[in-house]
Design an enzyme around this catalytic site. Structure first.
Site, PDB file in Angstrom:
ATOM      1  N   ASP A 113      42.471  42.018  35.792  1.00 37.94           N
ATOM      2  CA  ASP A 113      43.714  41.627  35.144  1.00 37.94           C
ATOM      3  C   ASP A 113      44.173  42.667  34.137  1.00 37.94           C
ATOM      4  O   ASP A 113      45.369  42.928  34.012  1.00 37.94           O
ATOM      5  CB  ASP A 113      43.553  40.258  34.463  1.00 37.94           C
ATOM      6  CG  ASP A 113      43.740  39.142  35.468  1.00 37.94           C
ATOM      7  OD1 ASP A 113      44.720  39.199  36.224  1.00 37.94           O
ATOM      8  OD2 ASP A 113      42.890  38.239  35.521  1.00 37.94           O
TER       9      ASP A 113
ATOM     10  N   CYS B 269      33.205  42.738  33.816  1.00 41.02           N
ATOM     11  CA  CYS B 269      32.938  41.905  35.000  1.00 41.02           C
ATOM     12  C   CYS B 269      34.034  42.038  36.050  1.00 41.02           C
ATOM     13  O   CYS B 269      34.043  41.327  37.037  1.00 41.02           O
ATOM     14  CB  CYS B 269      32.738  40.444  34.614  1.00 41.02           C
ATOM     15  SG  CYS B 269      34.190  39.712  33.849  1.00 41.02           S
TER      16      CYS B 269
ATOM     17  N   HIS C  91      40.137  32.242  48.868  1.00 44.19           N
ATOM     18  CA  HIS C  91      38.943  31.590  49.362  1.00 44.19           C
ATOM     19  C   HIS C  91      38.227  32.352  50.446  1.00 44.19           C
ATOM     20  O   HIS C  91      37.022  32.529  50.423  1.00 44.19           O
ATOM     21  CB  HIS C  91      39.395  30.300  50.048  1.00 44.19           C
ATOM     22  CG  HIS C  91      39.089  29.155  49.250  1.00 44.19           C
ATOM     23  ND1 HIS C  91      40.014  28.250  48.864  1.00 44.19           N
ATOM     24  CD2 HIS C  91      37.925  28.772  48.733  1.00 44.19           C
ATOM     25  CE1 HIS C  91      39.437  27.349  48.153  1.00 44.19           C
ATOM     26  NE2 HIS C  91      38.176  27.646  48.047  1.00 44.19           N
TER      27      HIS C  91
ATOM     28  N   GLU D 127      41.116  40.802  28.801  1.00 43.30           N
ATOM     29  CA  GLU D 127      41.884  41.143  30.006  1.00 43.30           C
ATOM     30  C   GLU D 127      43.377  41.085  29.756  1.00 43.30           C
ATOM     31  O   GLU D 127      44.171  41.517  30.585  1.00 43.30           O
ATOM     32  CB  GLU D 127      41.495  40.239  31.176  1.00 43.30           C
ATOM     33  CG  GLU D 127      41.577  38.750  30.890  1.00 43.30           C
ATOM     34  CD  GLU D 127      41.081  37.892  32.047  1.00 43.30           C
ATOM     35  OE1 GLU D 127      40.937  38.389  33.173  1.00 43.30           O
ATOM     36  OE2 GLU D 127      40.855  36.683  31.815  1.00 43.30           O
TER      37      GLU D 127
HETATM   38  C1  PEP Z   1      39.192  40.163  35.926  1.00 42.13           C
HETATM   39  O1  PEP Z   1      40.357  39.850  35.682  1.00 42.13           O
HETATM   40  O2  PEP Z   1      38.777  41.325  35.898  1.00 42.13           O
HETATM   41  C2  PEP Z   1      38.203  39.131  36.278  1.00 42.13           C
HETATM   42  C3  PEP Z   1      36.922  39.418  36.347  1.00 42.13           C
HETATM   43  O3  PEP Z   1      38.633  37.889  36.559  1.00 42.13           O
HETATM   44  P1  PEP Z   1      39.459  37.440  37.862  1.00 42.13           P
HETATM   45  O4  PEP Z   1      39.370  38.553  38.857  1.00 42.13           O
HETATM   46  O5  PEP Z   1      38.810  36.199  38.319  1.00 42.13           O
HETATM   47  O6  PEP Z   1      40.821  37.233  37.322  1.00 42.13           O
HETATM   48 MG    MG Z   2      40.935  37.843  35.241  1.00 41.72          MG
END
Ligand code: PEP
Ligand code: MG
Length: 752
Positions: free
Chosen positions: A627, A674, A362, A603
């Site tokens: 991930d 992303c 957070h 991922e």
């Molecule tokens: C990722 O795993 O790259 C992703 C964008 O999601 P998070 O970081 O929220 O797991």
């Molecule tokens: Mg992720």
């Protein structure tokens, strides 16, 4: 042996400073092993010499004075080879070096073990015996085990607890502490420990001199604290989302509880002064919650203690309101709460450092939203003495320097100036597209999670929201948000960006993102009940979320729904069916919702090998490199111990991405990235060269990536990618990217 070990470790942990801790070690080890001498030498990083820092058996006057280079003496040999040595008579060894002032000639038997932490020799632990003797195997094992503990202690001392390092002997530079990047940027400031005085456990009993006055001052503290919380919430209002507000409301509610107030008043009437009456009442209330079976109620104990600390601050002094925050405040704490951030007057908060947490905590999300550098996950350490100390926060590399040397300050001043100039320069790019010099336009998206992010993101000339992390509004609440609450939040997000697309990811909790009110304790949470696995098992959670998203899209039609942690085709099929079902139900209720595009995150490594089949059910893909990197390399993304192995430029990751993007394009499915990799300018070049048409990243990276993409042609990017694909190690790829950026005149991006 284990019992003795535990005893020694416990006593060392209770020591007030490093010198005391080392003295305990040498005395205890000497006694346990029946040796005649035990000594510890500690590496002085400035001179790379090993300094005798504690001894039981040698002349104590030489502590801090005996120094050995790493190629000197048996101690130097052990330090360099990082192997234990066990000699019947040390004087016969060719590396033996004699220091007459120690009175050492009387000793023969010699056992030394290196103190190694993360491949670095921190020191050497030695036991000696008058008689000629080789130490037994179990003695060697004992010393090695103790050594492993001390090595970690020394490392922590040399890093975070620079102030408690002895001032003579080891001239300790410089608390460099490696943590995890939380929010980008660098800052030079002064540490503020959020509530240094509010230690309920440290309050002593005292007779109440004037019972009525004590009761009145306690009641005033309650009123003032309630007011303080309301004011803090109001101050935050302009900077923060609605979700954060819920946390304040719970605190205000707890303060209003009669039994808490009455409990304290009754104890004062019995004769104790208000702080001790508060101490006991808070402990009693927290215990009730701790003993509850329901994990949600158990977690409330921490809220009770938090309130107790605030009340104590009020009672003991007016610290929290009258404390003068420096103009360059860096908040440092286990976790830095929303209320603490709100306490700092506007413009004076320059950095945030947390002992716990990671980039997805957070606080890190909040810091990124506010544009304040943050470092997370420094690990457990004693910071109580650090209030007011100078600190450098490097949110790019995830490190802090406590009491930095002037040269380090100078270097970071340069970086801060450079950052300021760079931001001013990049501001002009807001209105321009991310188009390569040969005219290929790349779509740029932003990743958001809280409503506050909207304002920052909207100002950057972005094409879309490539990732809306829907778990964040869930995480900042006390209970599951109802469908209507979710609808209102999602509507605000969709409306803010319409007609630009917003890719909303369904709940991705589990792993390192637990919901406080829905704990799922697991041995291996990253490989467990996470993301789509959890939501498919819980239609009661999943369907209201889908319904809320679909309803929010009515009249806007810019929603795309994406599923996290897809590992198998069946999961995607089932998730897609859930969307159809939610739409059907809404239609039956009279709400006609437009059909959103449906996407899958790539991922989980298995998904990369199923792109053909997934394409039948996915309209688009987005690669989650955060991930994907952790799963491909088997490296926990939040574990500082293995952080140096976590690298999205690892050849395995680059090749996997290259193949996945090729496969998705063959199936004519748009694919984007992303994860954080897209926010790294050099990596962004590699990704577009692989054929990506869009990238999504945190707001702070958008202009940097735009600048990069506008500075290269697609042909150049492809040549760089071809070279990167032939490389054997992440470091080599990084060097290549840094060189290319520098040559193209973007060296400033390499620095920060
Ligand atoms: C990722 O795993 O790259 C992703 C964008 O999601 P998070 O970081 O929220 O797991
Ligand atoms: Mg992720």
């Amino acid at each position: 042996m284990l019992a003795q070990l535990q005893q020694i470790v416990q006593r060392v942990n209770a020591a007030g400073n490093l010198r005391e801790a080392l003295q305990i070690v040498v005395e205890r080890v000497k006694a346990e092993m029946g040796a005649d001498v035990c000594s510890v030498y500690v590496r002085d990083p400035a001179s790379s010499q090993y300094v005798l820092m504690a001894t039981d058996g040698l002349n104590p006057a030489v502590v801090g004075k005996i120094r050995m280079a790493s190629d000197e003496g048996i101690v130097g040999l052990v330090a360099t080879r990082q192997e234990a040595i066990n000699l019947a008579n040390a004087a016969e060894h060719p590396s033996y070096r004699h220091f007459p002032e120690t009175g050492e000639e009387q000793f023969s038997g010699f056992l030394a073990v290196p103190l190694v932490h993360f491949r670095q020799t921190m020191g050497v632990l030695v036991v000696q015996q008058r008689t000629r003797r080789v130490f037994a195997e179990d003695e060697v094992a004992f010393l090695i085990t103790i050594g492993a503990q001390i090595a970690a202690t020394l490392s922590y001392a040399a890093q975070g607890n620079a102030v408690s390092l002895p001032t003579s002997g080891v001239p300790g530079p410089v608390g460099l502490i490696q943590g995890l990047p939380g929010a980008p940027g660098v800052t030079i400031g002064h540490i503020v420990l959020p509530s240094p005085l509010a230690e309920l456990g440290a309050v002593a009993d005292r007779a109440a001199a004037d019972v009525a006055a004590e009761i009145e001052s306690f009641r005033r503290a309650v009123r003032d604290t309630q007011q303080e919380l309301r004011t803090a919430a109001d101050q935050l209002e302009s900077r923060l989302s609605d979700e954060a507000r819920a946390i304040f409301d719970v605190y205000i509610l707890i303060l209003g509880q009669d039994d808490l107030v009455d409990g304290v008043v009754a104890r004062i009437r019995q004769g104790n002064w208000a702080p001790a009456a508060l101490r006991d009442t808070i402990a009693e209330h927290a215990l009730v919650f701790e003993q509850a079976e329901d994990p949600y109620l158990q977690a409330r104990a921490e809220d009770i203690r938090g309130i107790g600390r605030r009340l104590l601050l009020r009672l003991m002094s007016t610290v929290s309101t009258t404390r003068a925050y420096p103009s360059d405040t860096v908040l440092l704490g286990e976790e830095v709460s929303l209320t603490r951030i709100a306490d700092v007057p506007g413009g004076q908060l320059k950095g945030i450092v947390c002992l716990r947490g990671s980039v997805v905590s957070h606080t890190a999300v909040l810091a990124r939203g506010l544009g304040i550098p943050a470092v997370m996950g420094l690990g457990p350490r004693d910071v109580r003495a650090l209030d007011g100390h100078p600190i450098i926060v490097d949110g790019y590399r995830g490190r802090v320097f406590i009491d930095p040397l002037p040269a380090v300050v100078q270097e970071y001043r340069r970086l801060v100036r450079h950052e300021g100039r760079l931001s001013a320069k990049l501001a002009d790019l807001r209105r321009l597209d991310a188009t390569t010099t040969d005219g290929v336009r790349i779509g740029l998206g932003v990743n958001i999670g809280l409503l506050t992010d909207i304002h920052v993101a909207d100002n950057l000339g972005i094409d879309e929201v490539g990732l809306y992390r829907s778990e964040f509004p869930f995480m900042s609440r006390e209970t599951f948000p109802l469908e209507q609450d979710q609808y209102e939040t999602y509507r605000k997000v969709l409306a803010a960006f319409a007609p630009r697309p917003v890719t909303m990811r369904t709940l991705d909790v589990g792993g390192d993102k637990p919901l406080p009110y829905f704990p799922t304790p697991e041995e291996n949470p990253f490989l467990g009940w996470r993301g789509i696995r959890l939501t498919l098992d819980r239609p009661d959670i999943f369907l209201p979320q889908l319904r809320a998203m679909l309803r929010a899209n009515v009249g806007l039609a810019n929603l795309r729904i994406m599923f996290p942690m897809i590992g198998q085709v069946d999961e995607l099929k089932a998730a897609r069916e859930a969307v159809d079902r939610a739409r059907r139900e809404l239609r039956e209720e009279g709400c006609e919702c437009p059909a959103p595009s449906i996407g899958a995150m790539l991922e989980v490594p298995s998904a990369l090998h199923a792109i053909g089949a997934l394409s039948r059910y996915a309209d688009f893909f987005s690669i989650g490199t955060n991930d994907l990197t952790q799963y491909l390399l088997a490296v926990d993304r939040n574990n500082p111990n293995v952080a140096r192995l976590y690298n999205h430029l690892d050849p395995a990751v680059i090749r996997a991405l290259h193949d996945a993007i090729r496969d998705a394009r063959r199936r004519r499915r748009p694919v984007s990235v992303c994860g954080e990799m897209a926010a790294d300018p050099g990596s962004a070049l590699l990704l577009v060269a692989m054929g990506l048409e869009s990238l999504s990243m945190s707001a702070s990276a958008v202009l940097r990536v735009k600048w990069t993409l506008r500075s290269f042609s697609m042909g150049q990017a492809k040549r760089i990618l071809a070279r990167a694909l032939r490389m054997e190690a992440a470091d080599a790829v990084r060097r290549l990217l840094d060189e290319e950026l520098t040559q193209a005149g973007l060296g400033e991006l390499v620095l920060t």
